[in-house]
Design a protein around this motif. Sequence first.
Motif: not given
Length: 483
Positions: A294-299, A369-386, A401-402
């Motif tokens: 999500g963020e530039i640095f994941a920490c 805005g790629l970091t925002d894009h990841v934060h916003q879309n990660a839940p949908a990615f997870r739900a699709t894979l689940e 994240g991704f």
Amino acid sequence: MTTTAQETTAHATSSTGAGTTPAGTPRYEAARDHLWGHFTRQSVYEPTSSGGQGANVPVIVKGDGAYIWDAEGRKYLDGLAGLFTVQVGHGREELAQAAAKQAKELAFFPIWSYAHPSAIDLAERLAAYAPGDLNRVFFTTGGGEAVESAWKLAKHYFKLQGKPGKHKVISRAIAYHGTPQGALSITGIPELKEMFEPLVPGAFRVPNTNIYRAHDDLRDDPKKFGRWAADRIGEAIEFEGPDTVAAVFLEPVQNAGGCFPPPPGYFERVREICDEYDVLLVSDETICAFGRIGEIFACRDFDYQPDIITCAKGMTSGYSPIGAMIASDKLFEPYKHGTTAFPHGYTFGGHPVSAAVAMANLDIFEREGLTDHVHQNAPAFRATLEKLKDLPIVGDVRGEGFFYGIELVKDKATRETFNEDESERMLRGFLSKALFDAGLYCRADDRGDPVVQLSPPLIIGPTEFDAIEGMLRDVLTRAWDML
């Protein structure tokens, strides 16, 4: 009729797939005879004892967005971003232009007692992204070199502090930290190490954060499990002796083994332990940095403050090689005085072209805005894979994240995994090729329990999520049927 050179080349490419080398050799043959693939079983491409030709090395010739094409014209969704790397997608002309512009002005100069504008600018920018007082950027050409540099810095720093005994490091089981001798010692995958032993002494392992394989009394309580896993680090430091341990190396989300996220409270407790024993916390973000979580640095995603960050890959989205060790002001302090220097470096560390490409890559991150894009879309990615969890072969879907791992099991109720022969037959004998043939480039891995790993470019969205799920569903269903 006269045939032009361009028409001749086009004909050669269409008739020989990958075309020919400047020496006139079909590229499939040249690849077989001269190219030594990394982490590759070369026997697959050799002629067989019965006179068979052997397989052709897959030759990738083009990338555009989230897709790649091979020499035969087949299109694939890049579900691994090359190698956890191509964050902004393939075919970004402005990154190629940034490289060309820099190469015309200054193609190369070392940063050994000198500097150049692109390295200065990138160092300032990375320090601004990093948390706390991580203001000093030591450039390398990749992640393994960054890890190697971090261990060397930890050793040297404590010598300068009058604590020469502090040289050991703690890392986690199955974790991968690189291939240089020091980084390989830190790596927790025995089968990658045994043929190169003896390695650098002083590296020790603790349990990782795979809650799916945790003891029964910890599985249903992530916070309790996180405390248990973190406390094993303190226990290892005590066992080795706090006056001998220099650093703890941890990935924000552990890659090898299939994407192990940190449980709640884990890094908070690790930070407390490191502070208590005067041990450095190294956040190895070779994979997790630059938007992967999500963020530039994941920490920052997991709200912990390391003493050192190691990073590479996504810094340029793979368009040019570069890595970095980012250290705190505290660690740099001894080097600000007298004749003290850090006697370490790389010819191509902070390369002008790579640094310029990294700056242009980070411009894309901010503009789009790629970091925002990841934060916003990660839940949908997870739900699709689940959705895949309805398949009998899928035991767990995990990640952030991704960045996800899908663990494959023989029995969902008991979580029984596959034996070595079954894993070999399914992963290497079927899954890897079947997924590629289906149009999905990803990784089937058994460094630990069998998993399929996904780490696509950060530009994708729900349409690609659905496509990935569909291809995985088809191939995993067939894999189960063949068992």
